[in-house]
Design an enzyme around this catalytic site. Structure first.
Site, PDB file in Angstrom:
ATOM      1  N   GLU A 213      -9.758   6.011   2.920  1.00 57.91           N
ATOM      2  CA  GLU A 213     -10.516   4.917   3.521  1.00 57.91           C
ATOM      3  C   GLU A 213      -9.535   3.796   3.791  1.00 57.91           C
ATOM      4  O   GLU A 213      -8.458   3.749   3.202  1.00 57.91           O
ATOM      5  CB  GLU A 213     -11.587   4.436   2.544  1.00 57.91           C
ATOM      6  CG  GLU A 213     -11.110   3.406   1.509  1.00 57.91           C
ATOM      7  CD  GLU A 213     -10.061   3.931   0.547  1.00 57.91           C
ATOM      8  OE1 GLU A 213      -9.932   5.162   0.394  1.00 57.91           O
ATOM      9  OE2 GLU A 213      -9.331   3.107  -0.058  1.00 57.91           O
TER      10      GLU A 213
ATOM     11  N   SER B 202       1.720  -9.686  -0.706  1.00 62.97           N
ATOM     12  CA  SER B 202       1.414  -8.259  -0.655  1.00 62.97           C
ATOM     13  C   SER B 202       1.591  -7.631   0.725  1.00 62.97           C
ATOM     14  O   SER B 202       1.800  -6.434   0.832  1.00 62.97           O
ATOM     15  CB  SER B 202      -0.010  -8.022  -1.155  1.00 62.97           C
ATOM     16  OG  SER B 202      -0.928  -8.822  -0.439  1.00 62.97           O
TER      17      SER B 202
ATOM     18  N   LYS C 178       0.807  -1.229   0.000  1.00 61.17           N
ATOM     19  CA  LYS C 178       0.000   0.000   0.000  1.00 61.17           C
ATOM     20  C   LYS C 178       0.840   1.279   0.000  1.00 61.17           C
ATOM     21  O   LYS C 178       0.413   2.308  -0.502  1.00 61.17           O
ATOM     22  CB  LYS C 178      -0.954   0.005   1.197  1.00 61.17           C
ATOM     23  CG  LYS C 178      -2.035  -1.066   1.130  1.00 61.17           C
ATOM     24  CD  LYS C 178      -3.031  -0.801   0.025  1.00 61.17           C
ATOM     25  CE  LYS C 178      -4.212  -1.762   0.073  1.00 61.17           C
ATOM     26  NZ  LYS C 178      -5.070  -1.626  -1.123  1.00 61.17           N
TER      27      LYS C 178
END
Lengths: 418, 253
Positions: free
Chosen positions: A121, A391, A99
């Site tokens: 969010e 991830s 991210k």
């Protein structure tokens, strides 16, 4: 591989930007249009500015730890007795997931645009942590919207965001998960649009977000392609990644799209059953999603026959979402990528397996991809390479894991005598 | 049947159809029309009303939970048209329920129901090709939103694509009542008039007679939404129609 094409009921206008085949586009209240146009222009300018890219690359390297390793999981591969499994270690990035690639890119863009207030969010909390981190780094005000159900199950990340100086606002509407957090973030944005930048965390939403987020995540496959050629002298037979909104998957797939012999496999949250409401598998054949418009984009949406968006379930907060990035919808329909799902139970099993064979605790999201790799590897030749995008790391899930796997904590400390 | 405004300003009201139930929505609409409402916006409840504030969010949630569907809202429109041939009726929806039904099928059904027009909250002019074509075919009026943030070029496109009237959003943000009419509103209406001769209805944050009077000084109609949905929420179902009728009669007092 699916080659069936769904005939989309919404006929897109030709020449409108941000289309992925029939999907994508811009379906937002008019109030946001000026902001989206401003963002599109600012992003195009930043892309054309070598200094922007140099700053981003420098921070990705020195601050975040890029390039991330491509690691040969030897013990796991041997145990499964098939393909050689390689893990792209996005879990080793600063803040613990892919991210940060996107949050940093958008944070720099927001600063360049002169926006002082950042909203975002978050589902699993990884995007919220990444955004809060970037805001601390760049000195920007930060408000994070998070569903209350997600706050409960990813509490560690709530603490991290607050420690980093972000204001975390709980969202109680709907199922109090990612979709509801996005609704609330969009309501904030539409109200404060003049001074606020919305750092959307996945390859979702209205143009230019799906393209921009994908571009910031492309670095995953750009590195992996070079790394696998160095280490194996050939491309992988298949790449596996989990798909919530789909940002890590599109980032892992993108530079391999034109390598037609590389199979691309996305893994959705299969939850606890195949009935609508029990899973987050938008591409599931029966009880799955249909093309529709949710939160600004046209893509597959889990919904009932009246067009009401369905509730979803996944043990993994990051996969627990009713729609999916529009580029994945296109790749699904064209058959270039295939999508499968992994149940909650199998994701938990994969978490244990990776932890105990390789000493790597994956995020529950990433464990969905590990599970699919464990299923696939034995069916492949020993000379084949199977790449998994790992991830994120699993620290955030420790509460769920302790409960689901009945791990004992302090209450069960054995008395060690010396 | 026409989108015409009789008072100064005209009155447009928004109702979340199916809250508290469909029959009461119909009765409320009838009472509203009989007390001076020019145009009824029949709101199709949606699971994810991201342009709406808490009042309409709650109403939508209740109506969705009751199983209210787009087809039910069309049926209410049919009844209203039969009962009040001259009232203005707009179907007001987020895009997804319409996409699920199919755009052409929806427009056919809306025309058959006797609706005058349609407003789709998350449909912008650039994406509206197929929508506008179907609306034209069925002689329905597409009403678009115009926002204080919309630059002139967008206002021009919005004015050109709209029929019936243009819905100007008085301020940034989501639906809900406010103390006074936003200062963003008069300049927006003035800018819009450069590009369209259609009537301009102003909405968002308008909730009482004082607001309506203020709107009348620069716009052609006032849209009242959350104030009425909130009134319905607070009133026993059997008294809702009478309460809304009385409220509307008081708006132009």
């Amino acid at each position: 591989m699916s080659t069936a094409t769904v005939n989309p009921p919404l006929n897109p206008v030709q020449g409108v930007p941000g289309r992925f085949g029939a999907y994508g586009g811009r379906y937002v209240p008019e109030t946001l249009m000026a902001a989206l146009e401003e963002l599109e222009a600012a992003y195009a300018e930043a892309q054309a500015d070598p200094e922007f890219q140099t700053t981003l690359d420098g921070l990705l390297h020195h601050y975040c730890g890029r390039p991330t390793p491509l690691y040969f999981a030897k013990r796991l591969s041997e145990q499964l007795g098939g393909a050689k499994i390689y893990l792209k270690r996005e879990d080793l990035l600063h803040t613990g997931a892919h991210k940060i690639n996107n949050a940093l890119g958008q944070g720099l863009l927001a600063r360049r645009m002169g926006k002082q207030r950042i909203i975002a969010e978050t589902g699993a909390g990884q995007h919220g942590v990444a955004t809060a981190t970037v805001c601390a780094l760049l000195g920007l005000e930060c408000v994070i919207y998070m569903g209350e159900e997600d706050m409960r199950r990813q509490e560690l990340n709530v603490y991290r965001m607050r420690l980093l100086g972000a204001e975390v606002r709980g969202v109680s509407g709907g199922s109090a998960t990612l979709k509801d957090a996005i609704n609330e973030a969009m309501r904030d944005w539409v109200t404060n649009v003049r001074n606020t930048y919305y750092v959307l965390g996945s390859a979702l939403g209205s143009h230019p977000y799906p393209t921009m987020v994908r571009d910031f995540q492309r670095v995953i496959s750009r590195e992996a392609r070079i790394q696998i050629l160095e280490q194996e002298g050939k491309l992988p037979a298949a790449i596996v990644a989990c798909v919530g909104g789909g940002s890590n998957a599109i980032g892992a797939f993108y530079e391999f799209l034109s390598d037609s012999n590389v199979q691309l496999i996305g893994v959705e949250g299969g939850g606890r059953g195949t009935a609508l409401g029990e899973h987050a598998a938008r591409f599931q054949k029966i009880g799955g999603g249909l093309p529709g418009v949710l939160q600004g984009t046209y893509s597959y949406v889990l919904q009932n026959d009246a067009g009401q968006v369905s509730s979803t379930h996944s043990v993994s907060a990051g996969l627990d979402y009713a729609s999916v990035g529009p580029e994945h919808a296109m790749l699904h329909d064209s058959g270039r990528a295939t999508y499968t799902s992994c149940s909650d139970t199998d994701a938990l099993k994969a978490t244990v397996a990776l932890s105990r064979t390789e000493g790597i605790i994956p995020a529950l999201e990433s464990a969905h991809a590990i599970s699919e790799a464990m299923r696939l590897a034995p069916t492949m030749a020993k000379t084949d390479v199977l790449m998994v995008n790992l991830s994120g790391r699993g620290d955030k899930d420790i509460g769920i894991l302790a409960r689901e796997l009945d791990l004992k904590g302090a209450e069960a400390s054995p008395i060690v005598s010396i | 049947m026409a989108l015409e405004f009789h008072g100064k300003p005209g009155i447009v009201i928004y109702l979340t159809a199916g809250d508290p139930d469909l029959a009461i929505t119909r009765d409320i609409a009838l009472a509203a029309i009989d007390n001076g409402t020019d145009v009824i916006e029949l709101g199709v409840p949606f699971s994810d009303p991201l342009a709406d504030g808490p009042v309409i969010q709650r109403a939508s949630e209740r109506a969705v939970a009751r199983g209210t569907r787009l087809t039910d809202v069309l049926a209410i429109a049919t009844e209203l048209r039969a009962a009040r041939p001259n009232a203005g009726i707009i179907l007001f929806s987020y895009l997804n329920p319409v996409v699920r039904m199919g755009m052409e099928k929806f427009c056919t059904a809306a025309a058959e129901a006797g609706a005058d027009g349609v407003l789709l909250t998350d449909m912008i002019v650039e994406e509206a090709g197929e929508y506008l074509e179907s609306m034209r075919t069925h002689q329905l009026a597409p009403v678009f939103l115009a926002a204080p943030t919309s630059p002139d070029a967008r206002l021009k496109a919005i004015g050109e694509a709209s029929r019936g009237f243009v819905y100007a959003i008085s301020r940034l943000g989501i639906t809900g009542t406010r103390q006074q009419v936003a200062s963003d509103a008069p300049p927006l209406v003035a800018r819009l008039r450069q590009f369209t001769t259609l009537p301009i209805a102003l909405g968002f944050g308008i909730s009482n007679a004082e607001h309506v009077k203020a709107v009348g000084e620069f716009a052609d109609a006032a849209v009242i939404g959350s104030a009425i949905v909130s009134l319905i929420e607070k009133t026993p179902p059997e008294e809702a129609a009478a309460a809304v009728g009385k409220f509307i009669a008081g708006l132009r007092a």
